[in-house]
Scaffold this motif. Structure first.
Motif, PDB file in Angstrom:
ATOM      1  N   ASN A  62     -38.493   8.718  -5.437  1.00 56.91           N
ATOM      2  CA  ASN A  62     -37.402   9.676  -5.257  1.00 56.91           C
ATOM      3  C   ASN A  62     -37.775  11.004  -5.929  1.00 56.91           C
ATOM      4  O   ASN A  62     -37.306  11.306  -7.031  1.00 56.91           O
ATOM      5  CB  ASN A  62     -36.119   9.098  -5.857  1.00 56.91           C
ATOM      6  N   PRO A  63     -38.610  11.818  -5.300  1.00 59.34           N
ATOM      7  CA  PRO A  63     -39.074  13.050  -5.943  1.00 59.34           C
ATOM      8  C   PRO A  63     -37.957  14.077  -6.168  1.00 59.34           C
ATOM      9  O   PRO A  63     -37.988  14.821  -7.145  1.00 59.34           O
ATOM     10  CB  PRO A  63     -40.123  13.596  -4.994  1.00 59.34           C
ATOM     11  N   GLY A  64     -36.964  14.142  -5.315  1.00 56.62           N
ATOM     12  CA  GLY A  64     -35.862  15.092  -5.495  1.00 56.62           C
ATOM     13  C   GLY A  64     -35.098  14.832  -6.776  1.00 56.62           C
ATOM     14  O   GLY A  64     -34.813  15.753  -7.555  1.00 56.62           O
ATOM     15  N   ALA A  65     -34.731  13.579  -7.002  1.00 62.10           N
ATOM     16  CA  ALA A  65     -34.009  13.216  -8.225  1.00 62.10           C
ATOM     17  C   ALA A  65     -34.902  13.413  -9.452  1.00 62.10           C
ATOM     18  O   ALA A  65     -34.413  13.797 -10.526  1.00 62.10           O
ATOM     19  CB  ALA A  65     -33.537  11.773  -8.146  1.00 62.10           C
ATOM     20  N   PHE A  66     -36.204  13.174  -9.292  1.00 64.48           N
ATOM     21  CA  PHE A  66     -37.139  13.357 -10.409  1.00 64.48           C
ATOM     22  C   PHE A  66     -37.155  14.816 -10.853  1.00 64.48           C
ATOM     23  O   PHE A  66     -37.019  15.128 -12.040  1.00 64.48           O
ATOM     24  CB  PHE A  66     -38.543  12.903  -9.997  1.00 64.48           C
ATOM     25  N   PHE A  67     -37.312  15.747  -9.898  1.00 67.94           N
ATOM     26  CA  PHE A  67     -37.358  17.167 -10.256  1.00 67.94           C
ATOM     27  C   PHE A  67     -36.009  17.665 -10.763  1.00 67.94           C
ATOM     28  O   PHE A  67     -35.950  18.515 -11.658  1.00 67.94           O
ATOM     29  CB  PHE A  67     -37.840  18.002  -9.066  1.00 67.94           C
ATOM     30  N   GLN A  68     -34.921  17.122 -10.232  1.00 70.95           N
ATOM     31  CA  GLN A  68     -33.597  17.496 -10.723  1.00 70.95           C
ATOM     32  C   GLN A  68     -33.432  17.038 -12.173  1.00 70.95           C
ATOM     33  O   GLN A  68     -32.904  17.772 -13.011  1.00 70.95           O
ATOM     34  CB  GLN A  68     -32.516  16.875  -9.837  1.00 70.95           C
ATOM     35  N   ASN A  69     -33.900  15.828 -12.453  1.00 70.46           N
ATOM     36  CA  ASN A  69     -33.826  15.296 -13.806  1.00 70.46           C
ATOM     37  C   ASN A  69     -34.667  16.150 -14.774  1.00 70.46           C
ATOM     38  O   ASN A  69     -34.235  16.455 -15.888  1.00 70.46           O
ATOM     39  CB  ASN A  69     -34.305  13.843 -13.813  1.00 70.46           C
ATOM     40  N   ILE A  70     -35.858  16.552 -14.334  1.00 71.73           N
ATOM     41  CA  ILE A  70     -36.725  17.383 -15.176  1.00 71.73           C
ATOM     42  C   ILE A  70     -36.045  18.730 -15.447  1.00 71.73           C
ATOM     43  O   ILE A  70     -36.062  19.220 -16.582  1.00 71.73           O
ATOM     44  CB  ILE A  70     -38.105  17.588 -14.498  1.00 71.73           C
ATOM     45  N   LEU A  71     -35.444  19.347 -14.424  1.00 72.67           N
ATOM     46  CA  LEU A  71     -34.764  20.625 -14.615  1.00 72.67           C
ATOM     47  C   LEU A  71     -33.588  20.514 -15.584  1.00 72.67           C
ATOM     48  O   LEU A  71     -33.351  21.403 -16.398  1.00 72.67           O
ATOM     49  CB  LEU A  71     -34.285  21.177 -13.273  1.00 72.67           C
ATOM     50  N   ALA A  93     -43.934   4.465 -20.036  1.00 74.12           N
ATOM     51  CA  ALA A  93     -43.279   5.723 -19.681  1.00 74.12           C
ATOM     52  C   ALA A  93     -44.034   6.426 -18.564  1.00 74.12           C
ATOM     53  O   ALA A  93     -43.424   6.938 -17.614  1.00 74.12           O
ATOM     54  CB  ALA A  93     -43.179   6.628 -20.903  1.00 74.12           C
ATOM     55  N   VAL A  94     -45.359   6.417 -18.622  1.00 75.82           N
ATOM     56  CA  VAL A  94     -46.167   7.053 -17.583  1.00 75.82           C
ATOM     57  C   VAL A  94     -45.983   6.327 -16.253  1.00 75.82           C
ATOM     58  O   VAL A  94     -45.826   6.955 -15.191  1.00 75.82           O
ATOM     59  CB  VAL A  94     -47.658   7.097 -17.995  1.00 75.82           C
ATOM     60  N   ILE A  95     -45.958   4.994 -16.301  1.00 76.43           N
ATOM     61  CA  ILE A  95     -45.751   4.209 -15.076  1.00 76.43           C
ATOM     62  C   ILE A  95     -44.365   4.495 -14.497  1.00 76.43           C
ATOM     63  O   ILE A  95     -44.201   4.688 -13.287  1.00 76.43           O
ATOM     64  CB  ILE A  95     -45.938   2.701 -15.356  1.00 76.43           C
ATOM     65  N   GLY A  96     -43.319   4.573 -15.353  1.00 78.76           N
ATOM     66  CA  GLY A  96     -41.957   4.844 -14.890  1.00 78.76           C
ATOM     67  C   GLY A  96     -41.832   6.223 -14.255  1.00 78.76           C
ATOM     68  O   GLY A  96     -41.198   6.389 -13.215  1.00 78.76           O
ATOM     69  N   VAL A  97     -42.461   7.218 -14.842  1.00 80.06           N
ATOM     70  CA  VAL A  97     -42.420   8.573 -14.290  1.00 80.06           C
ATOM     71  C   VAL A  97     -43.141   8.602 -12.945  1.00 80.06           C
ATOM     72  O   VAL A  97     -42.673   9.214 -11.976  1.00 80.06           O
ATOM     73  CB  VAL A  97     -43.023   9.586 -15.284  1.00 80.06           C
ATOM     74  N   GLY A  98     -44.287   7.934 -12.869  1.00 79.76           N
ATOM     75  CA  GLY A  98     -45.038   7.884 -11.602  1.00 79.76           C
ATOM     76  C   GLY A  98     -44.251   7.211 -10.496  1.00 79.76           C
ATOM     77  O   GLY A  98     -44.225   7.683  -9.359  1.00 79.76           O
TER      78      GLY A  98
END
Length: 138
Positions: A28-37, A17-22
């Motif tokens: 794709n940092p934009g999609a990552f932050f959108q997913n977190i929100l 999970a840590v590797i996947g998040v990294g």
């Protein structure tokens, strides 16, 4: 120290999970932050919904289920306040300086009034099942 099979699997899943998040954060940092929100917003909405449902249910049981008990409690509190209410403040008078008047005043404070003695404590009888005593010696 030996680790059980379930704890090894747990650590492997956490590592993946840590590797996947990294990787998602780097690629794709934009999609990552959108997913977190989206996840945080969903958690807040779920928590608010759960909070309002639980408070509404708790409110119903407190007023509906034990309404009679609450009324009895409020009545008992009111009676207790009436019994033990403090007398209103009397206007301050000039104290007498003689020794005899000081002795009389202290004796009057110590002595209970007839009204206080006749009133007695406020007790309530609680009915219940009482077992009959058995005679131990025959």
């Amino acid at each position: 120290m030996r680790k059980s099979g379930s704890s090894i699997i747990f650590f492997i899943l956490i590592g993946l999970a840590v590797i996947g998040v990294g990787v998602q954060l780097v690629t794709n940092p934009g999609a990552f932050f959108q997913n977190i929100l989206v996840w945080v917003g969903g958690a807040v909405l779920f928590g608010a919904l759960l909070y309002f449902i639980l408070t509404r249910l708790r409110g119903r049981t407190a007023t509906g289920g034990s309404n009679g008990d609450m009324q009895k409690y409020k009545k008992a509190v009111k009676q207790s306040k009436q019994k033990y209410k403090q007398p209103k403040a009397r206007p301050v008078t000039k104290p007498a300086n003689s020794a005899a008047s000081i002795k009389k005043a202290s004796a009057a404070r110590k002595k209970r009034t007839i009204r206080d003695r006749s009133r007695g404590p406020q007790l309530r009888v609680i009915e219940g099942n009482k077992q009959k005593r058995k005679k131990s010696s025959i």
